[in-house]
Design a protein around this motif. Sequence first.
Motif, PDB file in Angstrom:
ATOM      1  N   GLU A   1       0.829  -1.201   0.000  1.00 27.27           N
ATOM      2  CA  GLU A   1       0.000   0.000   0.000  1.00 27.27           C
ATOM      3  C   GLU A   1       0.862   1.250   0.000  1.00 27.27           C
ATOM      4  O   GLU A   1       0.535   2.246  -0.664  1.00 27.27           O
ATOM      5  CB  GLU A   1      -0.916  -0.018   1.229  1.00 27.27           C
ATOM      6  N   THR A   2       1.981   1.197   0.737  1.00 29.28           N
ATOM      7  CA  THR A   2       2.877   2.362   0.769  1.00 29.28           C
ATOM      8  C   THR A   2       3.481   2.599  -0.606  1.00 29.28           C
ATOM      9  O   THR A   2       3.594   3.755  -1.074  1.00 29.28           O
ATOM     10  CB  THR A   2       3.992   2.126   1.797  1.00 29.28           C
ATOM     11  N   LEU A   3       3.876   1.520  -1.279  1.00 24.07           N
ATOM     12  CA  LEU A   3       4.420   1.674  -2.634  1.00 24.07           C
ATOM     13  C   LEU A   3       3.367   2.208  -3.583  1.00 24.07           C
ATOM     14  O   LEU A   3       3.658   3.053  -4.458  1.00 24.07           O
ATOM     15  CB  LEU A   3       4.952   0.318  -3.129  1.00 24.07           C
ATOM     16  N   GLN A   4       2.114   1.713  -3.430  1.00 19.77           N
ATOM     17  CA  GLN A   4       1.046   2.168  -4.322  1.00 19.77           C
ATOM     18  C   GLN A   4       0.695   3.629  -4.089  1.00 19.77           C
ATOM     19  O   GLN A   4       0.236   4.317  -5.012  1.00 19.77           O
ATOM     20  CB  GLN A   4      -0.204   1.302  -4.098  1.00 19.77           C
ATOM     21  N   GLU A   5       0.912   4.101  -2.883  1.00 21.41           N
ATOM     22  CA  GLU A   5       0.546   5.476  -2.564  1.00 21.41           C
ATOM     23  C   GLU A   5       1.627   6.487  -2.969  1.00 21.41           C
ATOM     24  O   GLU A   5       1.521   7.666  -2.663  1.00 21.41           O
ATOM     25  CB  GLU A   5       0.285   5.594  -1.055  1.00 21.41           C
ATOM     26  N   GLY A   6       2.692   6.023  -3.625  1.00 18.90           N
ATOM     27  CA  GLY A   6       3.664   6.984  -4.148  1.00 18.90           C
ATOM     28  C   GLY A   6       5.096   6.679  -3.812  1.00 18.90           C
ATOM     29  O   GLY A   6       6.003   7.387  -4.273  1.00 18.90           O
ATOM     30  N   ALA A   7       5.337   5.660  -3.034  1.00 18.81           N
ATOM     31  CA  ALA A   7       6.712   5.364  -2.676  1.00 18.81           C
ATOM     32  C   ALA A   7       7.511   4.888  -3.868  1.00 18.81           C
ATOM     33  O   ALA A   7       8.751   4.941  -3.858  1.00 18.81           O
ATOM     34  CB  ALA A   7       6.754   4.324  -1.568  1.00 18.81           C
TER      35      ALA A   7
END
Length: 584
Positions: free
Chosen positions: A385-391
């Motif tokens: 989720e963190t990667l999907q949110e822009g990481a």
Amino acid sequence: MSRRVFWRILAPLMGLILLTLAGVTLYLSSLFYQNNLQRMQTYLLQEARLMRNLLMPLILEDPQNPQINQIVRESARLVGERITVVLADGRVVGESEKPLDQLENHLSRPEVQEALSNREAVEIRFSTTIGEEMLYVAIPVVSQNQQVVAVIRLAASMGAIRQEQQTLNGSLFIAALIAAAFAVLIAVWITRRVLAPLEKLSATAQQLAEHTGETARNEGDEIRRLQAAFQTMSEHLREQVSQLRAERQKLHSVLKNMKDGILLVDENGKISLINPAAAGMFGIEETRAIGASLIEAVRHHTIVELWERTRHSEQPQDGEVEVLPEHRFLQVVLTPLGKETGNATLLVFHDLTRERRVERVRRDFVSNVSHELRTPLASLKALVETLQEGALEDPPAAQRFLRQMEIEIDNLTQMVRELLELSRIESGLVPLQRRPVSPCEILRRGAERMRLQAERAGLTLQVDCPESLPEVFADAERVEQVLVNLTHNAVKFTPPGGEITLGVKQEGQAICFWVRDTGVGIPPEDLERIFERFYKTDRSRSGEGTGLGLSIARHIVETHGGRIWAESQVQQGSTFFFTLPLEK
């Protein structure tokens, strides 16, 4: 009643009576004879002592004094017996029956010889002087210097004694004949009384024998027919008893080898039957349980209530109870057996403890697996989720998240691998490749595999192995895996600067390996559970690991026929031991 049976019983009885009477008669005859003889001996000895008192002064003054012979003859007429005075050299100086010059020297007479030895003598022999059998008594005459100077001898004819005995024997014989006549009459009366019901008893026994399916023989007299009838019944009863004994033995073997517990309770609540399984379930001896009340044996009110409900309703009942303190779960089925057994009730106990424990282990396993999977999966979901949110737009952060995801995936992979390994070991799908191997070789290989990891953790790793140990018959790779798992735990829970020692020794017919550390230790309440799957102490929950390593180690050791355990003190360290048998 046949005459042959009558005489078969009466003849031996009469013979016994006659023999008894004859024996008693002979005994009494001998007894009277011995009493008469003893009485005569006593009388002669008394008279001889009186004569010695009378003649001793004359003999000591002058043994040749003619007055001695005169006194002897006068005394013999008064006494009525023969009296003789013999000097120590055998010369006769006093004789009541014959003149002195017609008597020979008496030194050779047996009674004189014994009296000269300063003893009173009694002798029965034939007298050549008198010409008949005589009873002699002789006593010594002793001087003041204790020398025997003469012998006083008295003699009585045995003919008078024997005549008296013959008269007595005749009286005894007549008395015995009279007693025998009365005894025979009594024996005839007794025999008739005994044999009167014999024929009736024989007929009854024959009828009983015919009821058994066999016919007794009819030959012979009443006794033979009765014997044949009883023999037939005895054989039939012996066969029935043998069959009953065999059936009882079968029932005993069935009850003894049943895994289910069996209780038989009468209508008063007393136990009349219990098998070993039931005795073990309730911790009571079979001998103590028999005759005890149900509540005393089972010590469980639910079981007693079920029995009372069964007794009143006369319908089967069942239930499930937990027996303390072992926490044993039992299913009980109660069945009334009816009036044929005195309203007894049969209680059957089935042990459900294993099933309940398996269910609990299954629930714990699912719970533990769910818990162990939830943590890495939640971490992966958060990273995704963190990667999907822009990481993804931040390459350094994305690389760090990807490395963390790889760690979590590796942990999941290790957990699945260890679960598969444990499952295969438990199911026996991993055969052991046993061979003779040196314990020190296994120990050193396991230590070398963990040495680098121990050095990175700032720990000292030592090996203690005597070279004289015998080889152990084991799967070297699996045993090495156990050592690696135990050493890995020691490294994980020992702070830097600590020490870990791997050792091995012989204990009887087994080889004992151990891994000792100076780590944080294990609380006592956790020691018995650390070998369970997924079990972790509170300290280890925060660390890495699946909680399966010790469980795998336990299964490998037990598959070898060994035992594994741990000893620990909090903040002082732990020692894990496991043994392997020497024999194949």
